[in-house]
Write a protein that holds these residues in place. Structure first.
Motif, short mmCIF file in Angstrom:
data_model
loop_
_atom_site.label_atom_id
_atom_site.label_comp_id
_atom_site.label_asym_id
_atom_site.label_seq_id
_atom_site.Cartn_x
_atom_site.Cartn_y
_atom_site.Cartn_z
N ILE A 166 -10.30 -5.07 4.23
CA ILE A 166 -11.20 -4.17 4.98
C ILE A 166 -12.43 -4.96 5.45
CG2 ILE A 166 -12.77 -2.19 4.80
CD1 ILE A 166 -10.80 -0.85 2.97
N TYR A 223 -6.05 1.39 4.42
CA TYR A 223 -6.59 0.80 3.19
C TYR A 223 -7.56 1.76 2.51
CZ TYR A 223 -4.72 -3.41 5.39
OH TYR A 223 -3.91 -4.33 5.98
N ALA A 224 -8.39 2.43 3.34
CA ALA A 224 -9.36 3.36 2.77
C ALA A 224 -8.64 4.51 2.06
CB ALA A 224 -10.30 3.89 3.86
N VAL A 242 -6.02 6.10 -5.13
CA VAL A 242 -5.94 5.54 -6.48
C VAL A 242 -7.22 5.75 -7.29
CG1 VAL A 242 -4.10 3.87 -6.08
CG2 VAL A 242 -6.48 3.19 -5.74
N PHE A 243 -8.35 5.94 -6.61
CA PHE A 243 -9.56 6.22 -7.38
C PHE A 243 -9.46 7.61 -8.00
CE2 PHE A 243 -12.25 3.09 -4.71
CZ PHE A 243 -11.73 2.04 -5.45
N VAL A 244 -8.79 8.53 -7.29
CA VAL A 244 -8.63 9.88 -7.83
C VAL A 244 -7.42 9.93 -8.77
CG1 VAL A 244 -8.27 12.29 -7.25
CG2 VAL A 244 -9.71 10.87 -5.79
N TYR A 296 -5.69 4.41 0.73
CA TYR A 296 -5.13 3.88 -0.52
C TYR A 296 -6.19 3.91 -1.62
CZ TYR A 296 -3.87 0.55 -4.11
OH TYR A 296 -3.65 -0.03 -5.33
N LEU A 297 -7.39 3.39 -1.29
CA LEU A 297 -8.44 3.32 -2.31
C LEU A 297 -8.82 4.72 -2.78
CD1 LEU A 297 -10.70 0.49 -0.82
CD2 LEU A 297 -9.16 0.35 -2.78
N VAL A 337 0.84 -1.19 0.00
CA VAL A 337 0.00 0.00 0.00
C VAL A 337 0.89 1.26 0.00
CG1 VAL A 337 -1.61 1.33 1.39
CG2 VAL A 337 -1.99 -1.10 1.05
N ILE A 390 -3.66 -4.81 -5.96
CA ILE A 390 -3.58 -4.40 -4.55
C ILE A 390 -4.92 -3.88 -4.06
CG2 ILE A 390 -2.50 -2.70 -3.01
CD1 ILE A 390 0.08 -3.24 -4.54
N ARG A 443 -11.11 0.97 -13.29
CA ARG A 443 -10.31 2.02 -13.94
C ARG A 443 -8.83 1.80 -13.65
NH1 ARG A 443 -10.69 7.28 -13.29
NH2 ARG A 443 -10.69 7.09 -11.04
N LEU A 444 -8.55 1.01 -12.61
CA LEU A 444 -7.15 0.79 -12.22
C LEU A 444 -6.54 -0.31 -13.08
CD1 LEU A 444 -7.66 0.70 -8.37
CD2 LEU A 444 -7.06 2.65 -9.77
N VAL A 480 -6.79 -5.20 -0.73
CA VAL A 480 -7.10 -4.24 0.33
C VAL A 480 -8.60 -4.25 0.65
CG1 VAL A 480 -7.37 -1.75 0.52
CG2 VAL A 480 -5.12 -2.70 0.10
#
Lengths: 292, 326
Positions: free
Chosen positions: B128, A274-275, A281-283, A277-278, A233, B120, B112-113, B124
């Motif tokens: 969670i 983790y949140a 990468v979403f942005v 990270y998400l 991460v 990853i 999109r990734l 992840v």
């Protein structure tokens, strides 16, 4: 919650974050060099911790003195792993991505099995060391000395790495190979040697981290698994392959973890990492400092 | 080439039918409970790996978080049964549908990734969910849930005296997963998926709706995986977060396909038939005396196979198959 406790936990978060950066930077270095994610990275950390433990248990060498020895041993180990496994994995013509993932995953499973076999699943710890259990008080904020030294080692390692990549011949060869592995052959650089040295260097850095960590963490065969995910991460957050993204990523991860632990129950502290990270990468699908 | 392809598909279907019949007859001769147990697990992993293969193998979106859907299936069935008395069959269907919906909801941002960022993200997200369930007291938290035994019945899908009903269900599940894959291989979706895997940009430019085809693969894959999870909960009659939703499980699900052949029709089956008995046998024969030996054997096998035969062991049977598909 007082301002003091907030500063206290942010300060420990920052120290831990610098150490996360040091754990992760080897991964980022190897990825940047050859686009390979080492899924046995956590197990590299695990054997570094065991090496430190045994140096302490048999020769009474303090983890701080053991750190350079362990880093050197891990350097050799990393280079050997490249030469024996990864070198062949990157040649795969079919399912290239899968082969890289699963050959290093397989290695991770083997290393864990060997650790269970030879070292038993028991929890070990370095019972007394120069720094173990000591804290420093800075204006009412208590900072544990092992983490403080770990943070200093991390900053020094990143500084050294910066100098190394930008100022030495091998560092330049590393950069050149990373940009175009085919073209460097034309100027007489042996790609395989650079890759092997890159793996050695990456492993040595995680070895350094492992030696410091063994001062204040239990050592057991699965210890790597819990840090490996944080390392992935961290690297992805900074942007794969960006060595200094790993530094920034580590600090962010440390601070986010400390903040989450203040808000949610401690057992959920990783959820924050983790949140984040998400969200990142979403942005920005390439991490914070990753290039396309 | 078209006729070759059609011929191969017909042959695959006949071979599968023969294998299913032979498998169904095996318990008539093999009465040993230990061996039957291994057969149930082998079939279950074959089905799971086949489902994983749809998203990761055919469509090329490598997920190492499929334990999420497996766990969702197991937990939905178990919670509905223990808290509300809903029959496991409805729980199975419900768990499958919930998983498919969640897979699409998660796919919306995740697809999109690319590359390792996607892999990853899958790890992840599953992690969670694992942490949340471990802290959810109503759902048994980290300790998990015991499924109360209410006697043998197909209605409640519980069998204490014999493993055979589980065996036949697992066989059915493996057949369904295989058949769905077989059917999809020749559908519009199947061709889209292979195009998306090989080169998403080129596929997009040729009019393949890349995003939708990834969503379709995710939904099918998650549904089947969740049904496997429901089955597993009934089979072991005890679940806890780490054993059904842990990262280890995501890996175990992927490995048969990796060993047998990723993105192939027969790969997951072949991989499961080799890997699961091998793991179980090493565990019981050597694992007891020296801990970790099973891991060493397993890991070495994975390293060797992925280096020596990256296309999987299935290539040993018909080396030209891959070209025939293209």
């Amino acid at each position: 919650m007082t301002a003091e406790t907030i500063i206290q936990s942010l300060a420990s978060g920052l120290l831990m974050g610098l150490l996360y950066g040091l754990i992760a930077v080897g991964l980022a270095l190897i990825f940047g060099l050859m686009d390979v994610v080492n899924f046995a990275h956590g197990e590299f950390l695990m054997i570094a911790m065991y090496a430190t433990f045994f140096l302490f248990a048999f020769f009474a060498i303090d983890p701080l003195l053991a750190a350079p020895l362990v880093a050197a041993a891990l350097f050799v180990f990393g280079a050997v792993v490249y030469l024996l496994i990864v070198r062949f994995a990157v040649r795969a013509k079919a399912n290239a991505g899968m082969v890289q993932i699963f050959s290093t995953f397989g290695l991770a499973i083997v290393m864990r099995g060997l650790a269970q076999f030879f070292f038993t699943p028991d929890y070990r710890s370095v019972t007394h060391s120069w720094l173990g259990g000591k804290t420093i008080s800075l204006g009412g904020i208590f900072l544990p000395e092992p983490q403080l030294v770990g943070a200093a080692v991390s900053i020094a390692a990143f500084g050294g790495l910066y100098f190394f990549i930008n100022r030495t011949d091998f560092g330049r060869a590393l950069e050149a190979t990373r940009e175009d592995a085919g073209a460097v052959a034309l100027v007489g650089i042996d790609k395989n040697r650079v890759f092997a040295l890159g793996w050695g260097l990456g492993a040595a850095l995680v070895g350094l981290a492992g030696a410091i960590m063994s001062i204040f963490f239990y050592i057991y065969p699965d210890v790597g698994a819990s840090f490996a995910l944080i390392a992935y991460v961290t690297v992805a957050l900074g942007g794969f392959g960006s060595v200094f993204g790993a530094f920034a990523g580590g600090i962010i991860v440390g601070l986010v973890e400390a903040t989450t632990a203040m808000i949610l129950p401690p057992s959920l502290k990783s959820v924050g990492i983790y949140a984040v990270y998400l969200l990142v990468v979403f942005v920005r699908p390439r991490g914070l400092f990753g290039s396309i | 080439m078209d006729t070759d392809f059609a011929k191969r598909r017909r042959r695959d279907l006949i071979v599968a039918a023969c294998l299913a019949v032979i498998a169904a007859l095996v318990p008539l001769f093999v009465k040993d409970v230990y061996v039957q147990n291994i057969m149930v697990l082998t079939l279950m992993y074959a089905a799971l790996s086949q489902s994983w293969n749809i998203l990761s193998g055919y469509c090329g979106q490598i997920s190492l978080g499929h334990a999420l859907y497996f766990g969702l299936g197991a937990y939905t069935t178990t919670l509905l049964f223990t808290k509300f008395g809903v029959l496991p069959w409805f729980g199975m269907l419900g768990g499958g549908l919930i998983s498919a919906l969640i897979a699409m909801a998660l796919g919306y941002p995740c697809f999109r990734l690319r590359g390792h960022y996607f892999v990853i993200a899958t790890i992840v997200i599953a992690e969670i969910a694992l942490l949340l369930i471990q802290n959810w007291d109503w759902a048994g938290a980290a300790l998990g849930i015991d499924i109360p035994v209410r006697g043998d019945s197909w209605l409640k899908f519980q069998f204490t005296r014999s493993k055979l009903p589980y065996f036949y269900f697992a066989l059915g599940l493996a057949c369904v997963a295989w058949f769905v894959t077989w059917w999809l291989e020749d559908s519009k979706w199947g061709f889209w998926w292979r195009a998306v895997k090989d080169n998403p940009d080129a596929a997009e430019s040729l009019g393949v709706v890349v995003f939708n085809s990834k969503m379709g693969a995710a939904a099918v894959s998650a549904f089947l995986t969740a049904v496997g999870g429901s089955f597993y909960a009934q089979f072991v009659s005890y679940i806890d977060p780490e054993s059904v939703m842990g990262f280890q499980f995501s890996l175990l699900m992927a490995l048969p396909a990796v060993v047998g052949g990723i993105g192939t029709l027969w790969g997951p089956m072949l991989g499961a038939v080799i890997l699961i008995p091998l793991t179980e046998l090493t565990r019981s024969f050597i694992g007891g005396s020296g801990r970790g030996v099973d891991l060493i054997v397993y890991g070495t096998l994975i390293v060797l196979i992925s280096l020596a035969r990256p296309q999987g062991l299935i290539g040993l049977f018909s080396p030209k198959r891959k070209e025939a598909v293209r």
